[in-house]
Design a protein around this motif. Sequence first.
Motif, PDB file in Angstrom:
ATOM      1  N   UNK A  17       0.873  -1.357   0.205  1.00 38.61           N
ATOM      2  CA  UNK A  17      -0.013  -0.159  -0.158  1.00 38.61           C
ATOM      3  C   UNK A  17       0.792   1.280  -0.070  1.00 38.61           C
ATOM      4  N   UNK A  18       0.185   2.316  -0.668  1.00 42.30           N
ATOM      5  CA  UNK A  18       1.092   3.345  -0.598  1.00 42.30           C
ATOM      6  C   UNK A  18      -0.009   4.749  -0.488  1.00 42.30           C
ATOM      7  N   UNK A  19       0.253   5.848  -0.261  1.00 47.87           N
ATOM      8  CA  UNK A  19      -0.574   7.094  -0.407  1.00 47.87           C
ATOM      9  C   UNK A  19       0.390   8.035  -0.645  1.00 47.87           C
ATOM     10  N   UNK A  20      -0.009   8.787  -1.725  1.00 49.93           N
ATOM     11  CA  UNK A  20       0.841  10.050  -2.139  1.00 49.93           C
ATOM     12  C   UNK A  20       0.056  11.098  -1.975  1.00 49.93           C
ATOM     13  N   UNK A  21       0.880  12.228  -1.203  1.00 44.79           N
ATOM     14  CA  UNK A  21       0.184  13.294  -1.123  1.00 44.79           C
ATOM     15  C   UNK A  21       0.867  14.598  -1.485  1.00 44.79           C
ATOM     16  N   UNK A  22       0.277  15.566  -2.108  1.00 44.41           N
ATOM     17  CA  UNK A  22       0.944  16.614  -2.712  1.00 44.41           C
ATOM     18  C   UNK A  22       1.167  17.824  -1.748  1.00 44.41           C
ATOM     19  N   UNK A  23       2.234  18.355  -1.427  1.00 38.50           N
ATOM     20  CA  UNK A  23       2.607  19.311  -0.186  1.00 38.50           C
ATOM     21  C   UNK A  23       3.820  19.938  -0.741  1.00 38.50           C
ATOM     22  N   UNK A  24       3.135  21.447  -0.626  1.00 42.12           N
ATOM     23  CA  UNK A  24       4.242  22.462  -1.283  1.00 42.12           C
ATOM     24  C   UNK A  24       4.805  21.977  -2.629  1.00 42.12           C
ATOM     25  N   UNK A  25       3.750  21.737  -3.279  1.00 39.95           N
ATOM     26  CA  UNK A  25       4.142  21.220  -4.843  1.00 39.95           C
ATOM     27  C   UNK A  25       5.106  20.060  -4.809  1.00 39.95           C
ATOM     28  N   UNK A  26       5.269  19.466  -3.758  1.00 35.62           N
ATOM     29  CA  UNK A  26       6.151  18.226  -3.941  1.00 35.62           C
ATOM     30  C   UNK A  26       5.359  17.035  -3.645  1.00 35.62           C
ATOM     31  N   UNK A  27       5.957  15.851  -4.255  1.00 36.47           N
ATOM     32  CA  UNK A  27       4.921  14.702  -4.119  1.00 36.47           C
ATOM     33  C   UNK A  27       5.724  13.902  -2.997  1.00 36.47           C
ATOM     34  N   UNK A  28       4.949  13.596  -2.002  1.00 37.40           N
ATOM     35  CA  UNK A  28       5.223  12.863  -0.758  1.00 37.40           C
ATOM     36  C   UNK A  28       4.767  11.480  -0.850  1.00 37.40           C
ATOM     37  N   UNK A  46       5.661  -5.309  -4.286  1.00 38.32           N
ATOM     38  CA  UNK A  46       4.357  -4.955  -3.794  1.00 38.32           C
ATOM     39  C   UNK A  46       4.172  -3.305  -3.381  1.00 38.32           C
ATOM     40  N   UNK A  47       5.141  -2.970  -2.787  1.00 38.20           N
ATOM     41  CA  UNK A  47       4.907  -1.854  -2.588  1.00 38.20           C
ATOM     42  C   UNK A  47       5.100  -0.741  -3.821  1.00 38.20           C
ATOM     43  N   UNK A  48       5.876  -1.270  -4.822  1.00 38.87           N
ATOM     44  CA  UNK A  48       6.430  -0.599  -5.856  1.00 38.87           C
ATOM     45  C   UNK A  48       4.988  -0.596  -6.912  1.00 38.87           C
ATOM     46  N   UNK A  49       4.234  -1.724  -6.926  1.00 36.20           N
ATOM     47  CA  UNK A  49       2.961  -1.652  -7.707  1.00 36.20           C
ATOM     48  C   UNK A  49       2.248  -0.594  -6.972  1.00 36.20           C
ATOM     49  N   UNK A  50       2.010  -0.748  -5.522  1.00 38.73           N
ATOM     50  CA  UNK A  50       1.147   0.108  -5.072  1.00 38.73           C
ATOM     51  C   UNK A  50       1.414   1.702  -5.166  1.00 38.73           C
ATOM     52  N   UNK A  51       2.848   2.065  -5.534  1.00 39.36           N
ATOM     53  CA  UNK A  51       3.078   3.338  -5.795  1.00 39.36           C
ATOM     54  C   UNK A  51       2.992   3.522  -7.282  1.00 39.36           C
ATOM     55  N   UNK A  72      -3.905  17.168  -1.875  1.00 35.37           N
ATOM     56  CA  UNK A  72      -5.014  16.023  -2.346  1.00 35.37           C
ATOM     57  C   UNK A  72      -3.752  14.915  -2.182  1.00 35.37           C
ATOM     58  N   UNK A  73      -4.739  13.536  -2.060  1.00 34.99           N
ATOM     59  CA  UNK A  73      -4.224  12.498  -1.936  1.00 34.99           C
ATOM     60  C   UNK A  73      -4.628  11.486  -2.670  1.00 34.99           C
ATOM     61  N   UNK A  74      -3.534  10.352  -3.044  1.00 37.46           N
ATOM     62  CA  UNK A  74      -4.131   9.403  -4.134  1.00 37.46           C
ATOM     63  C   UNK A  74      -3.274   8.043  -3.499  1.00 37.46           C
ATOM     64  N   UNK A  75      -4.000   7.235  -3.269  1.00 38.61           N
ATOM     65  CA  UNK A  75      -3.791   5.836  -2.673  1.00 38.61           C
ATOM     66  C   UNK A  75      -3.747   4.819  -3.713  1.00 38.61           C
ATOM     67  N   UNK A  76      -2.658   4.021  -3.400  1.00 43.02           N
ATOM     68  CA  UNK A  76      -2.454   2.756  -4.331  1.00 43.02           C
ATOM     69  C   UNK A  76      -2.496   1.506  -3.475  1.00 43.02           C
ATOM     70  N   UNK A  77      -2.931   0.536  -3.952  1.00 41.92           N
ATOM     71  CA  UNK A  77      -2.692  -1.040  -3.497  1.00 41.92           C
ATOM     72  C   UNK A  77      -2.510  -2.053  -4.327  1.00 41.92           C
ATOM     73  N   UNK A  78      -1.718  -2.722  -3.937  1.00 39.41           N
ATOM     74  CA  UNK A  78      -1.482  -3.945  -4.852  1.00 39.41           C
ATOM     75  C   UNK A  78      -1.663  -5.433  -3.695  1.00 39.41           C
ATOM     76  N   UNK A  79      -2.862  -6.278  -4.161  1.00 39.47           N
ATOM     77  CA  UNK A  79      -3.171  -7.373  -3.513  1.00 39.47           C
ATOM     78  C   UNK A  79      -2.615  -8.575  -4.153  1.00 39.47           C
ATOM     79  N   UNK A  80      -1.723  -9.314  -3.655  1.00 40.44           N
ATOM     80  CA  UNK A  80      -0.963 -10.494  -4.328  1.00 40.44           C
ATOM     81  C   UNK A  80      -1.847 -11.777  -3.887  1.00 40.44           C
ATOM     82  N   UNK A  81      -2.834 -12.076  -4.797  1.00 42.99           N
ATOM     83  CA  UNK A  81      -3.773 -13.213  -4.372  1.00 42.99           C
ATOM     84  C   UNK A  81      -3.121 -14.340  -4.780  1.00 42.99           C
ATOM     85  N   UNK A  82      -3.254 -15.488  -3.822  1.00 46.06           N
ATOM     86  CA  UNK A  82      -2.243 -16.957  -4.171  1.00 46.06           C
ATOM     87  C   UNK A  82      -3.260 -17.888  -3.536  1.00 46.06           C
TER      88      UNK A  82
END
Length: 850
Positions: free
Chosen positions: A596-607, A662-667, A689-699
């Motif tokens: 999982x990851x969450x991206x947030x824009x802060x001071x025009x930077x991508x966190x 996993x985190x790479x795909x979420x990103x 603003x925030x943008x969420x990403x998730x990767x669920x590896x189903x096995x």
Amino acid sequence: MNFRLNGRTVSSQSGTTLIKYLREVEKLTSVKNGCSEGVCGSCTVLVEGKAVRSCTMKVDKLQDKEVLTLEGLSELEKEIYSNAFAEAGAVQCGFCTPGMIMSAKALLDENLNPTEEDIKKAIKNNICRCTGYVKIIAAIMTVAKALRESKNINLNEYKSNIGQSWRRVDAIEKALGEATYCDDVFMEGMLYVSVLRAMRPRAKILAIDTGKAKLLEGIEVVLTAVDVPGENYQGYIFKDWPTFVPVGEMTRCAGDAIAAVVGKTKEIADEALRLIEVEYEELEPIIDPKKALEEDAPKIHEKGNLLSRTYVKRGDPEKALVQSKYIVKNTYKTPPLDHAFLEPESAVAFYVEEVLTLYVATQSITHDHHEICRVLGLPHDKVRILLKNVGGGFGGKEDLSVQHYAALGTFFTKKPCKYTFSREESLLCHPKRHGMELEITTGCDEHGMLTVMAAKIIADTGAYASLGTAVLERACTHACGPYSIPNVELDGYCVYTNNPPAGAFRGFGVPQSNFGAERNMDQLAKLVGLDKWEIRYRNAVEPEMILANGQICGDDAAIKETLLAVKDEYYNNKYAGIACAFKNTGIGVGLQDVGRCRIRIKDSKVIIYSAASCIGQGLATVMIQIVSETTGIDGAHIIFSQPDSSICPDSGATTASRQTLFTGEACRQAALKLKSCLETKTLQDLENQEFEGEFNGVTDPINSGKENPISHVAYSYATHVAILNEDGKVIKIIAAHDIGKAINPLNIEGQVEGGVLMGLGSALREKLILEKGLVKSKFGTLGLLRATEIPEIDVKIIEKNPSELAYGAKGIGEISLIPVAAAVASAYESFDGIERFELPLKSTPYNKEK
Ligand code: FES
Ligand code: FES
């Protein structure tokens, strides 16, 4: 004592060690304490221009002498060294780096034209467990050139993202010793925790008297099991590990905690430990897993001594064993091993208003968060976990070690508390690589095509479960290697003993089974009349073929490509050995596995926020590269925020070579959302603003009943060739790796070089010596290889993965180590004709034992 430190006169109390003065009085963070026994070199400073280990030097010897730490280098020197180390990829966890730089400076101050051998000699007293030394040597060569030519070293600008060797975002500050690790944290009024260890692997606790300890001046609190406010027992999969062994219960290993004291100084806390009186009824420890399985063996845990059994059967192995033209059956033994990460475990707890907050060095802040809440009996919003820099982990920092004791100290005193393991305590307490005994039977037909494999594996999991069940599963499910074998019977037993616990360690059980299985392949080849390369190539899987676990290989399966990449070197060298391996990416087998990851824009930077731990593998840089590639935003405007349980989504542990995928795909997923918004808006428009990403590896679970289960979302493949010279020394390892897509090739090379050297250590010399459940090894006797002992390591990267997940990346962290031991054993068999069935290998120039 008066001496000169970085150009100014200072005075210190006599009797103290130089490291203590530099770290605790001067608060110099470039001087790291990796062992306190003069072995690791992380504390290296210059005294009168000579490299010395400050942990073994008393200040009494320094009267009027000149001491230089990395902080005292000129600004230009700092820039040259740090830029060279960063650009070369010589910094991974970074814990060894400042010490390494000081040893390099001692050399280059005398000799600006060093040979590679000169450099190796200069850093031979500095252990690096991450890099395999290759890139450190290259960095020092670059520094020498820059100093010779009186030129600075410029930092590269990166124009593209995926596939480009970016320097790591944290490399410069780590190289300069400015990056802080838990033990570098000092707070006003901070207290120190010490823990009394049983040192009796099997004993009943009859009584504990802490009265005298409590009365010692400077002691704030003494804690035992009765004081634990929440659950005393914790653990990764099973809650079987006591924070303290209570009166009336049995100890299960020497490292069991009996009591903790919290004092104004570490010395006072240690002194108080000696005042605690414990009455034990000592019993003979059970140290042999086979004996532990006997029916009348005393039970180490109430449920018995069998932690878990893994049983996998496919096809008709009984019939295949009868019908196979050739059969090889051998028993192999592999010893317990220590991770020997350079940074001993450390945690600092403190209150921020009502919230108990911890700095930790862990492979999963989420796991730490759950378990600490459990021990403290606090809700999740009353505990916050902050990741500090982690000085290596390799699996050894997955379990709680120091965290809960520091937290308890703060819980009871309301003051900041630090608990840092001594190296001795680190060796005693954290889970090891499982010692295993493996009986492996492999059969093939007259053409050398594999027909059957049967394996019986007994794993010594020591006193507590840790991740033992999963380690045994991976040892079993990977025993068949990257080959298609129609008939399989794998039977594994994970057994409790009174040895130190065993758990995760780079490769997760696969190095052990790979060693035996690959040695059997060589012997089968001989029976059939094939060479060692040919039998592997004939049996190697291809896309659409079926692995021994039933999973159908994806289009990314590239074991044959790795074999082809080493073919010439294998055939052109007289004493060459070879081994193949595959390794899962991700936890798999039906378990929860989410990035999982969450991206947030802060001071025009991508966190980027994610609770994924970097333990030295370069995670932050790779995540930034992925977000930059996806959005087109310059990497300079993207920041990976240090994991914080209060704001970062759970992305699972740094384990199973999973984070890049996993985190790479979420990103990537989160970045795709950001990209779509950027089609109509600017970064400024998207502030907050925030943008969420998730990767669920189903096995699918093991034994799911499916004909072709998906056990793991991906596998990486590798072939290694080891080459010996006429003296039987290992002079070269060619390591060909299928890694899907190399997001950052320099990182991949560094992972492979480090993994190869760690694997080589386990092949040639490494061993954790246990006697009746007590750890007899010290850091200096673990058998770690030094810079002067490294062979040439030739890394061949094979990229073949059409998957769009994380741009096709697959795991590299573990597989880099897995085939090394079998390849080296294979080379020794070519050299002297002797089959070796045990690690470390005997009768070699590295280990004279017969
Ligand atoms: S801390 Fe001094 S040599 Fe390890
Ligand atoms: S970078 Fe050398 S020990 Fe981690």
